[in-house]
Scaffold this motif. Structure first.
Motif, mmCIF file in Angstrom:
data_model
loop_
_atom_site.group_PDB
_atom_site.id
_atom_site.type_symbol
_atom_site.label_atom_id
_atom_site.label_comp_id
_atom_site.label_asym_id
_atom_site.label_seq_id
_atom_site.Cartn_x
_atom_site.Cartn_y
_atom_site.Cartn_z
ATOM 1 N N VAL A 179 -1.190 21.528 -12.267
ATOM 2 C CA VAL A 179 -1.673 20.153 -12.347
ATOM 3 C C VAL A 179 -0.653 19.320 -13.120
ATOM 4 O O VAL A 179 -0.115 19.765 -14.132
ATOM 5 N N GLY A 180 -0.409 18.118 -12.626
ATOM 6 C CA GLY A 180 0.458 17.170 -13.313
ATOM 7 C C GLY A 180 -0.296 15.880 -13.555
ATOM 8 O O GLY A 180 -1.147 15.488 -12.748
ATOM 9 N N ALA A 181 -0.002 15.233 -14.662
ATOM 10 C CA ALA A 181 -0.625 13.953 -14.979
ATOM 11 C C ALA A 181 0.430 13.000 -15.507
ATOM 12 O O ALA A 181 1.384 13.416 -16.167
ATOM 13 N N ALA A 182 0.238 11.734 -15.212
ATOM 14 C CA ALA A 182 1.114 10.683 -15.731
ATOM 15 C C ALA A 182 0.226 9.538 -16.209
ATOM 16 O O ALA A 182 -0.681 9.113 -15.502
ATOM 17 N N VAL A 183 0.490 9.072 -17.422
ATOM 18 C CA VAL A 183 -0.293 8.018 -18.061
ATOM 19 C C VAL A 183 0.570 6.763 -18.158
ATOM 20 O O VAL A 183 1.659 6.804 -18.733
ATOM 21 N N LEU A 184 0.085 5.660 -17.592
ATOM 22 C CA LEU A 184 0.774 4.378 -17.672
ATOM 23 C C LEU A 184 0.197 3.573 -18.826
ATOM 24 O O LEU A 184 -1.008 3.331 -18.884
ATOM 25 N N LEU A 185 1.073 3.165 -19.737
ATOM 26 C CA LEU A 185 0.654 2.391 -20.901
ATOM 27 C C LEU A 185 0.891 0.896 -20.675
ATOM 28 O O LEU A 185 1.707 0.510 -19.830
ATOM 29 N N ALA A 186 0.209 0.071 -21.447
ATOM 30 C CA ALA A 186 0.324 -1.383 -21.326
ATOM 31 C C ALA A 186 1.736 -1.881 -21.614
ATOM 32 O O ALA A 186 2.128 -2.938 -21.126
ATOM 33 N N ASN A 187 2.518 -1.123 -22.371
ATOM 34 C CA ASN A 187 3.893 -1.524 -22.668
ATOM 35 C C ASN A 187 4.880 -1.078 -21.582
ATOM 36 O O ASN A 187 6.083 -1.238 -21.734
ATOM 37 N N GLY A 188 4.362 -0.484 -20.494
ATOM 38 C CA GLY A 188 5.208 -0.057 -19.380
ATOM 39 C C GLY A 188 5.693 1.379 -19.476
ATOM 40 O O GLY A 188 6.235 1.915 -18.508
ATOM 41 N N GLU A 189 5.518 2.008 -20.635
ATOM 42 C CA GLU A 189 5.931 3.410 -20.789
ATOM 43 C C GLU A 189 5.016 4.325 -19.964
ATOM 44 O O GLU A 189 3.835 4.030 -19.768
ATOM 45 N N VAL A 190 5.576 5.427 -19.510
ATOM 46 C CA VAL A 190 4.809 6.457 -18.813
ATOM 47 C C VAL A 190 4.957 7.750 -19.586
ATOM 48 O O VAL A 190 6.072 8.153 -19.930
ATOM 49 N N VAL A 191 3.840 8.394 -19.864
ATOM 50 C CA VAL A 191 3.818 9.669 -20.577
ATOM 51 C C VAL A 191 3.265 10.708 -19.613
ATOM 52 O O VAL A 191 2.245 10.475 -18.963
ATOM 53 N N PRO B 49 0.481 5.132 -30.553
ATOM 54 C CA PRO B 49 -0.859 4.799 -31.043
ATOM 55 C C PRO B 49 -1.124 3.297 -30.943
ATOM 56 O O PRO B 49 -0.242 2.478 -31.207
ATOM 57 N N GLY B 50 -2.317 2.972 -30.489
ATOM 58 C CA GLY B 50 -2.700 1.567 -30.399
ATOM 59 C C GLY B 50 -2.273 0.868 -29.123
ATOM 60 O O GLY B 50 -2.662 -0.269 -28.891
ATOM 61 N N ILE B 51 -1.463 1.518 -28.291
ATOM 62 C CA ILE B 51 -1.048 0.919 -27.019
ATOM 63 C C ILE B 51 -2.086 1.298 -25.961
ATOM 64 O O ILE B 51 -2.392 2.466 -25.768
ATOM 65 N N ALA B 52 -2.610 0.299 -25.285
ATOM 66 C CA ALA B 52 -3.656 0.533 -24.280
ATOM 67 C C ALA B 52 -3.133 1.362 -23.110
ATOM 68 O O ALA B 52 -1.974 1.244 -22.708
ATOM 69 N N ILE B 53 -4.016 2.188 -22.572
ATOM 70 C CA ILE B 53 -3.726 2.982 -21.380
ATOM 71 C C ILE B 53 -4.255 2.211 -20.182
ATOM 72 O O ILE B 53 -5.410 1.798 -20.156
ATOM 73 N N LYS B 54 -3.402 2.009 -19.195
ATOM 74 C CA LYS B 54 -3.778 1.264 -17.996
ATOM 75 C C LYS B 54 -4.276 2.177 -16.882
ATOM 76 O O LYS B 54 -5.216 1.837 -16.186
ATOM 77 N N ALA B 55 -3.604 3.323 -16.691
ATOM 78 C CA ALA B 55 -3.944 4.198 -15.573
ATOM 79 C C ALA B 55 -3.487 5.621 -15.850
ATOM 80 O O ALA B 55 -2.560 5.848 -16.628
ATOM 81 N N VAL B 56 -4.155 6.564 -15.179
ATOM 82 C CA VAL B 56 -3.785 7.974 -15.235
ATOM 83 C C VAL B 56 -3.718 8.488 -13.798
ATOM 84 O O VAL B 56 -4.683 8.329 -13.041
ATOM 85 N N ALA B 57 -2.600 9.088 -13.421
ATOM 86 C CA ALA B 57 -2.444 9.716 -12.108
ATOM 87 C C ALA B 57 -2.513 11.228 -12.296
ATOM 88 O O ALA B 57 -1.892 11.769 -13.210
ATOM 89 N N ILE B 58 -3.280 11.891 -11.433
ATOM 90 C CA ILE B 58 -3.491 13.332 -11.542
ATOM 91 C C ILE B 58 -3.280 13.959 -10.164
ATOM 92 O O ILE B 58 -3.828 13.477 -9.168
ATOM 93 N N THR B 59 -2.504 15.029 -10.115
ATOM 94 C CA THR B 59 -2.253 15.732 -8.866
ATOM 95 C C THR B 59 -2.245 17.240 -9.104
ATOM 96 O O THR B 59 -1.880 17.695 -10.180
ATOM 97 N N ALA B 60 -2.668 17.980 -8.089
ATOM 98 C CA ALA B 60 -2.772 19.436 -8.233
ATOM 99 C C ALA B 60 -2.266 20.159 -6.999
ATOM 100 O O ALA B 60 -2.342 19.643 -5.880
ATOM 101 N N THR B 61 -1.744 21.350 -7.238
ATOM 102 C CA THR B 61 -1.317 22.234 -6.163
ATOM 103 C C THR B 61 -1.605 23.670 -6.580
ATOM 104 O O THR B 61 -1.890 23.938 -7.747
ATOM 105 N N SER B 62 -1.526 24.574 -5.646
ATOM 106 C CA SER B 62 -1.770 25.985 -5.932
ATOM 107 C C SER B 62 -0.718 26.840 -5.240
ATOM 108 O O SER B 62 -0.240 26.484 -4.163
ATOM 109 N N LYS B 63 -0.372 27.934 -5.869
ATOM 110 C CA LYS B 63 0.535 28.889 -5.227
ATOM 111 C C LYS B 63 -0.220 29.747 -4.214
ATOM 112 O O LYS B 63 0.392 30.466 -3.426
#
Length: 161
Positions: free
Chosen positions: A46-58, A87-101
């Motif tokens: 599983v992979g996840a990516a978090v988009l923050l209000a400041n444009g950063e992606v974690v 800390p304190g930066i709003a989260i705008k969106a979370v993308a989640i994807t999954a695969t299996s072997k």
């Protein structure tokens, strides 16, 4: 007695190519994160990516451990890292994807209960919705406007006061 009904609205996109540029980029970063998941026991990556209000992606990915259940899901790795690093930066969106072997994941994979509870706390704290994008290995992408939509009647810190 009162009877209530809970419903949610969400959008289904036929494929990753049908998303707008921001959502597509976020999901592609989740796909890249998924490739580095450590899942030797379940073979479910599983992979996840978090988009923050400041444009950063974690990003985050699932990290398993032979001592189940001490591993951590991708969603919590990413959202906790975002909270720790920005800390304190709003989260705008979370993308989640999954695969299996072991098989092809053709349906969007939704977050587990622990991840939903962890993520909803950020939405409650920032008092603004966090959108969620869900995708399997290929195929449809589901977009949900708010975590509250997939965790109605959520537990909050108000119960602890």
């Amino acid at each position: 007695m009162k009877k209530h009904k809970i419903t949610i609205d969400y959008t289904v996109y036929p494929s990753l190519q049908d998303l707008d540029a921001t959502d597509s980029s976020l999901m592609n970063q989740a796909i890249a994160a998924r490739a580095n998941a450590y899942a030797p026991y379940s073979n479910f990556h599983v992979g996840a990516a978090v988009l923050l209000a400041n444009g950063e992606v974690v990003i985050g990915n699932n990290q398993e451990n032979a001592s189940y259940p001490s591993g951590l899901c991708a969603e919590r790795v990413a959202i906790f890292q975002a909270g720790a690093k920005y800390p304190g930066i709003a989260i705008k969106a979370v993308a989640i994807t999954a695969t299996s072997k072991n098989y092809v994941v053709e349906e969007p994979a939704a977050p587990c209960g622990n991840c939903r509870q962890s993520m909803i706390e950020y939405e409650q704290k920032q008092k603004s919705a966090i959108a969620i994008l869900l995708m399997g290995e290929k195929g449809e992408v589901i977009k949900i406007k708010s975590l509250a939509d997939i965790l109605p009647l959520a537990f909050s810190n108000s119960f602890l006061e």
